[in-house]
Design an enzyme around this catalytic site. Sequence first.
Site, PDB file in Angstrom:
ATOM      1  N   ARG A  70     -16.938   1.205  -2.379  1.00 30.58           N
ATOM      2  CA  ARG A  70     -15.708   1.979  -2.525  1.00 30.58           C
ATOM      3  C   ARG A  70     -15.793   3.145  -3.529  1.00 30.58           C
ATOM      4  O   ARG A  70     -15.079   3.169  -4.535  1.00 30.58           O
ATOM      5  CB  ARG A  70     -14.533   1.051  -2.863  1.00 30.58           C
ATOM      6  CG  ARG A  70     -14.337  -0.024  -1.815  1.00 30.58           C
ATOM      7  CD  ARG A  70     -13.142  -0.901  -2.076  1.00 30.58           C
ATOM      8  NE  ARG A  70     -11.887  -0.278  -1.706  1.00 30.58           N
ATOM      9  CZ  ARG A  70     -10.709  -0.886  -1.770  1.00 30.58           C
ATOM     10  NH1 ARG A  70     -10.625  -2.115  -2.196  1.00 30.58           N
ATOM     11  NH2 ARG A  70      -9.621  -0.255  -1.407  1.00 30.58           N
ATOM     12  N   ASN A 103       0.803  -1.222   0.000  1.00 20.56           N
ATOM     13  CA  ASN A 103       0.000   0.000   0.000  1.00 20.56           C
ATOM     14  C   ASN A 103       0.837   1.274   0.000  1.00 20.56           C
ATOM     15  O   ASN A 103       0.300   2.373  -0.111  1.00 20.56           O
ATOM     16  CB  ASN A 103      -0.980  -0.014   1.175  1.00 20.56           C
ATOM     17  CG  ASN A 103      -2.095  -1.019   0.952  1.00 20.56           C
ATOM     18  OD1 ASN A 103      -2.238  -1.565  -0.141  1.00 20.56           O
ATOM     19  ND2 ASN A 103      -2.880  -1.271   1.987  1.00 20.56           N
TER      20      ASN A 103
HETATM   21  C1  LIG Z   1      -4.001   0.413  -2.062  1.00 19.94           C
HETATM   22  C2  LIG Z   1      -4.362   0.810  -0.682  1.00 19.94           C
HETATM   23  O1  LIG Z   1      -3.660   1.597  -0.057  1.00 19.94           O
HETATM   24  N1  LIG Z   1      -5.427   0.244  -0.157  1.00 19.94           N
HETATM   25  C3  LIG Z   1      -5.806   0.545   1.210  1.00 19.94           C
HETATM   26  C4  LIG Z   1      -6.583   1.840   1.215  1.00 19.94           C
HETATM   27  O2  LIG Z   1      -7.706   1.673   0.352  1.00 19.94           O
HETATM   28  P1  LIG Z   1      -8.553   2.953  -0.082  1.00 19.94           P
HETATM   29  O3  LIG Z   1      -7.628   4.070  -0.335  1.00 19.94           O
HETATM   30  O4  LIG Z   1      -9.456   2.519  -1.181  1.00 19.94           O
HETATM   31  O5  LIG Z   1      -9.390   3.203   1.230  1.00 19.94           O
HETATM   32  P2  LIG Z   1     -10.091   4.537   1.711  1.00 19.94           P
HETATM   33  O6  LIG Z   1      -9.422   4.985   2.965  1.00 19.94           O
HETATM   34  O7  LIG Z   1     -10.164   5.496   0.589  1.00 19.94           O
HETATM   35  O8  LIG Z   1     -11.549   4.020   2.017  1.00 19.94           O
HETATM   36  C5  LIG Z   1     -12.082   3.950   3.292  1.00 19.94           C
HETATM   37  C6  LIG Z   1     -13.586   4.120   3.251  1.00 19.94           C
HETATM   38  O9  LIG Z   1     -13.919   5.392   2.709  1.00 19.94           O
HETATM   39  C7  LIG Z   1     -14.838   5.261   1.649  1.00 19.94           C
HETATM   40  N2  LIG Z   1     -14.547   6.291   0.632  1.00 19.94           N
HETATM   41  C8  LIG Z   1     -13.287   6.436   0.171  1.00 19.94           C
HETATM   42  C9  LIG Z   1     -13.004   7.390  -0.772  1.00 19.94           C
HETATM   43  C10 LIG Z   1     -14.038   8.194  -1.256  1.00 19.94           C
HETATM   44  O10 LIG Z   1     -13.845   9.056  -2.117  1.00 19.94           O
HETATM   45  N3  LIG Z   1     -15.283   8.011  -0.776  1.00 19.94           N
HETATM   46  C11 LIG Z   1     -15.576   7.075   0.172  1.00 19.94           C
HETATM   47  O11 LIG Z   1     -16.721   6.938   0.576  1.00 19.94           O
HETATM   48  C12 LIG Z   1     -14.579   3.851   1.111  1.00 19.94           C
HETATM   49  O12 LIG Z   1     -15.693   3.350   0.415  1.00 19.94           O
HETATM   50  C13 LIG Z   1     -14.296   3.091   2.382  1.00 19.94           C
HETATM   51  O13 LIG Z   1     -15.496   2.707   2.990  1.00 19.94           O
HETATM   52  O14 LIG Z   1      -7.000   2.123   2.550  1.00 19.94           O
HETATM   53  C14 LIG Z   1      -7.890   1.142   3.106  1.00 19.94           C
HETATM   54  C15 LIG Z   1      -8.318   1.622   4.478  1.00 19.94           C
HETATM   55  O15 LIG Z   1      -7.264   1.634   5.345  1.00 19.94           O
HETATM   56  C16 LIG Z   1      -7.189  -0.211   3.137  1.00 19.94           C
HETATM   57  O16 LIG Z   1      -8.100  -1.197   3.545  1.00 19.94           O
HETATM   58  C17 LIG Z   1      -6.639  -0.577   1.779  1.00 19.94           C
HETATM   59  O17 LIG Z   1      -5.797  -1.715   1.892  1.00 19.94           O
HETATM   60  C1  LIG Z   2      -8.102  -3.926   0.670  1.00 22.13           C
HETATM   61  C2  LIG Z   2      -6.810  -3.983   0.397  1.00 22.13           C
HETATM   62  O1  LIG Z   2      -6.213  -3.517  -0.712  1.00 22.13           O
HETATM   63  P1  LIG Z   2      -6.834  -2.743  -1.966  1.00 22.13           P
HETATM   64  O2  LIG Z   2      -7.239  -1.398  -1.511  1.00 22.13           O
HETATM   65  O3  LIG Z   2      -5.666  -2.660  -2.901  1.00 22.13           O
HETATM   66  O4  LIG Z   2      -7.975  -3.575  -2.487  1.00 22.13           O
HETATM   67  C3  LIG Z   2      -5.830  -4.605   1.330  1.00 22.13           C
HETATM   68  O5  LIG Z   2      -4.613  -4.398   1.134  1.00 22.13           O
HETATM   69  O6  LIG Z   2      -6.246  -5.324   2.269  1.00 22.13           O
END
Ligand SMILES: CC(=O)N[C@H]1[C@@H](OP(=O)(O)OP(=O)(O)OC[C@H]2O[C@@H](n3ccc(=O)[nH]c3=O)[C@H](O)[C@@H]2O)O[C@H](CO)[C@@H](O)[C@@H]1O
Ligand SMILES: C=C(OP(=O)(O)O)C(=O)O
Length: 435
Positions: free
Chosen positions: A122, A23
Amino acid sequence: MDKIIVRGGKRLNGTVKVEGAKNAVLPVIAATLLASDGKSVIKSVPTLSDVYTINEVLRFLNAEVQFKNNEVVVDASKELSVEAPFEYVSKMRASVLVMGSLLARNGRARVALPGGCAIGSRPIDQHLKGFEAMGAKVQVGNGFIEASVEDRLQGAKIYLDFPSVGATENIMMAATLAKGTTIIENVAKEPEIVDLANFLNKMGAKVKGAGTGTLRIEGVDVLFGAEHTIIPDRIEAGTFLVAAAITGGDVLVQGAVPEHLSSLIAKMEEMGVVFKEEEDGIRVVSAENLKAVDIKTMPHPGFPTDMQSQMMALLLRAKGTSMITETVFENRFMHVEEFRRMNGDVKIEGRSVIMNGPINLQGAEVAATDLRAAAALILSGLVAEGITRVTELKHLDRGYVDFHEKLAALGADIERVTEEEEVTLTAAYVADLNA
Ligand SMILES: CC(=O)N[C@H]1[C@@H](OP(=O)(O)OP(=O)(O)OC[C@H]2O[C@@H](n3ccc(=O)[nH]c3=O)[C@H](O)[C@@H]2O)O[C@H](CO)[C@@H](O)[C@@H]1O
Ligand SMILES: C=C(OP(=O)(O)O)C(=O)O
């Protein structure tokens, strides 16, 4: 289709080394697109399918990418194209992280809509809100998100509704080349955010506040290729700490950084696991008479959602009633059904699960539902009675390098086989049992 076959009952002992963080490396590779001058050299890169995917995205965008000996070299100095197609975004949602860099560098980016996935819908509305605040016009249509800006992105004040990791990274990357200063509030504080900010600053960016709730980014005119070593993977490290604890073993997890793992360590200590911090990592010394605890996943420094399923495996072995509440993703309990196949008595109540342990897990054929679930089911297999077979290993390969080999080196009875090999192995095992 490969399967992992685990025969439970072995205590783990020895040393295991963690890789660079998945990540952290994905956003860092996306950030190399910002350098219109010079090559970037990224070290300690894990050989994960996600890394191959992001490298392919960059090549598609006209960057030159080489990957060997855990080192990625990117030359993004040629003119870049602007489109990341569905083929890549569907394989790996983190492909959307090229959007900020492309928009900053080209004034335009077109990225396929990521769509839902196994752990929730997501959305990326917070990423887009940030780009819009910096003056970009964002349109969604025909399965694509298109963002463009007439001249150059403008510094802005942005408040995130939730400290999204991806939105923080995407907006931070976009802001490095914007005109003026960008302040982003309520940002994610994960160690991977700090790693990205450190890399951006080596490229010539002016990012302050990484690791706190507010980021201040002074835009610059140009960024240069830079050299950077990726931080160790705290989730891989945490997974091996749980592997050691679930088998009552004694394992040194080399490269594990205690400050990155404090919420996990605190919860495992509450359960009765004894740790020792060593110069080069963290050792699980003992894990006896495990006690039930409650866990709530939260943004960093809270308990990481990416350790939720592995902890579920451990809590199934603890005495008493445990509850896990998932607050980060709305649908990250798909693995519960698979644990049930292993005799795991887990009840789902809204966003929580409740378990009464200790449970005698039984080997079964189970399917990984996401990458952490894959690891968690294998961990359960380490202590289950009989044989556990884990399928859908494409998920595991996104996030773990040589997972079964590392466990085997610690003493686990585990192998990865193709379907034909499995038939022979099972026959041999049954013959052994009957001998
Ligand atoms: C590649 C990477 O680094 N992946 C990590 C990253 O995913 P990722 O960056 O996708 O996770 P986010 O922190 O953005 O998402 C957290 C929550 O916020 C929501 N959300 C997010 C963005 C947005 O514009 N709107 C919204 O509603 C998502 O649906 C989710 O429910 O952080 C997550 C939370 O620690 C981890 O589980 C993932 O492993
Ligand atoms: C949810 C994960 O990754 P990603 O955001 O890449 O799907 C993870 O690393 O557990």
